[in-house]
Design an enzyme around this catalytic site. Structure first.
Site, PDB file in Angstrom:
ATOM      1  CE  LYS A 124     -84.389  83.762-119.275  1.00 55.13           C
ATOM      2  NZ  LYS A 124     -84.141  83.146-117.956  1.00 55.13           N
TER       3      LYS A 124
HETATM    4  P1  NAD Z   1     -73.212  82.727-116.928  1.00 50.55           P
HETATM    5  O1  NAD Z   1     -73.170  83.449-118.201  1.00 50.55           O
HETATM    6  O2  NAD Z   1     -72.809  83.405-115.654  1.00 50.55           O
HETATM    7  O3  NAD Z   1     -72.345  81.379-117.009  1.00 50.55           O
HETATM    8  C1  NAD Z   1     -72.490  80.410-117.988  1.00 50.55           C
HETATM    9  C2  NAD Z   1     -71.356  79.414-117.832  1.00 50.55           C
HETATM   10  O4  NAD Z   1     -71.537  78.331-118.732  1.00 50.55           O
HETATM   11  C3  NAD Z   1     -69.966  79.984-118.149  1.00 50.55           C
HETATM   12  O5  NAD Z   1     -69.008  79.388-117.287  1.00 50.55           O
HETATM   13  C4  NAD Z   1     -69.727  79.545-119.590  1.00 50.55           C
HETATM   14  O6  NAD Z   1     -68.358  79.454-119.909  1.00 50.55           O
HETATM   15  C5  NAD Z   1     -70.375  78.199-119.557  1.00 50.55           C
HETATM   16  N1  NAD Z   1     -70.823  77.689-120.846  1.00 50.55           N
HETATM   17  C6  NAD Z   1     -71.526  78.330-121.805  1.00 50.55           C
HETATM   18  N2  NAD Z   1     -71.750  77.520-122.836  1.00 50.55           N
HETATM   19  C7  NAD Z   1     -71.174  76.339-122.521  1.00 50.55           C
HETATM   20  C8  NAD Z   1     -71.064  75.092-123.175  1.00 50.55           C
HETATM   21  N3  NAD Z   1     -71.575  74.902-124.382  1.00 50.55           N
HETATM   22  N4  NAD Z   1     -70.414  74.099-122.553  1.00 50.55           N
HETATM   23  C9  NAD Z   1     -69.893  74.272-121.320  1.00 50.55           C
HETATM   24  N5  NAD Z   1     -69.960  75.434-120.648  1.00 50.55           N
HETATM   25  C10 NAD Z   1     -70.588  76.444-121.254  1.00 50.55           C
HETATM   26  O7  NAD Z   1     -74.720  82.176-116.799  1.00 50.55           O
HETATM   27  P2  NAD Z   1     -75.471  81.678-115.498  1.00 50.55           P
HETATM   28  O8  NAD Z   1     -76.237  82.818-114.936  1.00 50.55           O
HETATM   29  O9  NAD Z   1     -74.546  80.904-114.634  1.00 50.55           O
HETATM   30  O10 NAD Z   1     -76.556  80.691-116.139  1.00 50.55           O
HETATM   31  C11 NAD Z   1     -76.269  79.349-116.457  1.00 50.55           C
HETATM   32  C12 NAD Z   1     -77.569  78.618-116.683  1.00 50.55           C
HETATM   33  O11 NAD Z   1     -78.377  78.701-115.503  1.00 50.55           O
HETATM   34  C13 NAD Z   1     -78.450  79.150-117.806  1.00 50.55           C
HETATM   35  O12 NAD Z   1     -79.158  78.077-118.383  1.00 50.55           O
HETATM   36  C14 NAD Z   1     -79.421  80.069-117.070  1.00 50.55           C
HETATM   37  O13 NAD Z   1     -80.618  80.265-117.798  1.00 50.55           O
HETATM   38  C15 NAD Z   1     -79.631  79.256-115.830  1.00 50.55           C
HETATM   39  N6  NAD Z   1     -80.138  80.004-114.665  1.00 50.55           N
HETATM   40  C16 NAD Z   1     -79.433  81.065-114.167  1.00 50.55           C
HETATM   41  C17 NAD Z   1     -79.897  81.690-113.021  1.00 50.55           C
HETATM   42  C18 NAD Z   1     -79.129  82.808-112.368  1.00 50.55           C
HETATM   43  O14 NAD Z   1     -79.508  83.205-111.248  1.00 50.55           O
HETATM   44  N7  NAD Z   1     -78.065  83.325-112.942  1.00 50.55           N
HETATM   45  C19 NAD Z   1     -81.090  81.287-112.417  1.00 50.55           C
HETATM   46  C20 NAD Z   1     -81.773  80.199-112.969  1.00 50.55           C
HETATM   47  C21 NAD Z   1     -81.271  79.573-114.073  1.00 50.55           C
END
Ligand code: NAD
Length: 422
Positions: free
Chosen positions: A110
């Site tokens: 990461k």
């Molecule tokens: P992103 O940046 O596209 O979206 C994050 C979302 O969460 C946004 O809508 C933001 O406004 C919201 N957010 C942030 N902080 C917040 C809070 N305190 N309260 C409520 N909403 C909040 O990120 P993503 O890619 O969707 O990732 C989200 C989670 O999923 C992370 O934990 C990431 O590690 C995990 N993840 C992502 C992927 C992927 O393919 N993108 C894969 C596995 C895990």
């Protein structure tokens, strides 16, 4: 904040606590335990960037390679103001376990840069990305360590990572990074993959609990890549999305939201989610988690369900889209409540699974139809879900510990076969 509360929110400690329980249940030898407990390598880079206003800023970035036992390191790059080495270390370890749960040939890694992408121009973001990649050009590589997007990064940033790496090694190397744009060797279905994987797990959990999709109430926290795609796919499949939230706040509506309209509101019209005219009671982004529903999907960020609020969770199934949304201290109460848990390392593994497909396609130079990607993803997720549930029954543990047991067992077996060099 008390020291105990601080400990609870340390995601690295949360990851370790689950690893320890699973390793004990599995009877992991002490030496292997020590080996797998530690990351393989960590690096801090200081990234000088000329800002648009003429100032020179220095950003701090990290990359942690937790394991390359089962294959190259794999893991996203996060751009966020609260990135820390402990967080990156925990996320790297989770990637090792996640890739092993779904049995794809990657280790875990990461990266992160302490910055606020919302306050940076496109040019500034490009310069941070390129310098970070240049500093790590000897770490990255299709057979070494393969980054992907995470919070605050996207396909454009992956394109810059790819281009910078290619300039350093003096050859086009699309397989160095996944989550790229389609025009640059990305995979069909990657954008939806994490959300699709979550939905497949929800379908499997419903079948296991003999529940029906129709009328099944779902609350999703986070409306980014993972949350909005999960909401869209689940809405289309007949689930009723009654709660949504992003960083700006939450909305709750027992009649259910029209998700395509909400996506257009947030992404087409670029308006704040809580102002959506489709109706709903406004509340904080965290409050939305504590309303009655069949399925709760935290898909935003870490440490949302803690000892302070876990007693207020009112779902039947907790399907984790974010990494580490539930603290290890809160696990016991979730279990006592009889909540069926789909842990993060299984629930959100659809993303890395299609990243693996992307890497395979790039190396083959041959690209699959979207239906082919989705079909293979379905197979991987369903099989992994069944293996985790089976392991929970065999070892008489909850699904989270069961997922760790499946993962640690696979990594430990590979490690024993390879042996310890020197
Ligand atoms: P992103 O940046 O596209 O979206 C994050 C979302 O969460 C946004 O809508 C933001 O406004 C919201 N957010 C942030 N902080 C917040 C809070 N305190 N309260 C409520 N909403 C909040 O990120 P993503 O890619 O969707 O990732 C989200 C989670 O999923 C992370 O934990 C990431 O590690 C995990 N993840 C992502 C992927 C992927 O393919 N993108 C894969 C596995 C895990």
């Amino acid at each position: 904040m008390s020291a105990a509360a601080q400990d609870e929110l340390n995601v690295y400690q949360s990851a370790e606590a689950r690893f320890e329980i699973a390793a004990q249940k599995l009877g992991l030898e002490e030496g292997l335990y020590r080996y797998l407990q530690h990351p393989s390598k960590e690096i801090t880079v200081y990234i000088p960037v000329g800002m648009d206003n003429g100032h020179l800023e220095v950003f701090t970035g990290y990359r942690v390679l937790h394991s390359t036992i089962r294959g190259p390191g794999k893991g996203g790059i996060r751009f966020a103001p609260d990135v820390s080495i402990d967080e990156v270390r925990a996320l790297a370890a989770w990637m090792t376990w996640k890739c092993a749960v779904v049995n794809i040939p990657f280790g875990g890694a990461k990266g992160g840069v302490i910055c606020d992408p919302n306050k940076m121009s496109r040019g500034e973001l490009e310069r941070v990305t390129r310098r970070y990649t240049a500093e790590l050009s000897e770490w990255f590589g299709p057979e070494r360590d393969v980054p992907a997007p995470d919070i605050g990064t996207n396909d454009q940033i992956m394109a810059w990572v790819m281009d910078t790496y290619a300039m350093h090694v003096r050859q086009a190397t699309t397989a160095v990074v996944t989550g790229k744009p389609l025009d640059l060797g990305g995979s069909r279905g990657r954008r939806e993959a994490t959300g699709r994987g979550l939905m497949i797990c929800c379908d499997k959990a419903l079948a296991k609990l003999r529940m029906k999709r129709e009328g099944c109430r779902v609350i999703i926290q986070g409306f980014g890549n993972v949350g909005s795609q999960a909401a869209d796919l689940m809405h289309k499949a007949g689930y009723k999305i009654i709660g949504v939230a992003d960083i700006h706040g939450g909305l709750y509506n027992t009649n259910g939201f029209d998700i395509p309209k909400l996506i257009d509101w947030v992404y087409g019209q670029k308006k704040p989610l809580p102002e959506f005219p489709g109706g709903g009671e406004k509340m904080s982004a965290q409050e939305v988690l504590f309303h009655p529903c069949e399925i709760l999907v935290p898909a935003a960020t870490e440490n949302q369900i803690t000892t302070q609020n876990v007693h207020r969770v009112e779902c039947r199934i907790l399907c984790e889209g974010a990494n580490g949304p539930t603290t290890s201290h809160a696990d016991g109460v979730i279990e006592q409540k009889g909540v069926f848990i789909v842990p993060d390392i299984l629930g959100n593994a659809g993303g890395v699974t299609v990243s693996y497909f992307e890497w395979v396609q790039d190396r083959q130079g041959f690209f699959w139809r979207e239906s082919e990607v989705n079909e293979r993803l379905q197979d991987v997720m369903e099989q992994s879900f069944d293996q985790v549930v089976q392991s929970a029954e065999t070892h008489r543990v909850n699904n989270r510990i069961a997922a760790y047991i499946v993962a640690i067992d696979r990594v430990a077996r590979a490690l024993k076969l390879r042996g310890i060099y020197a």
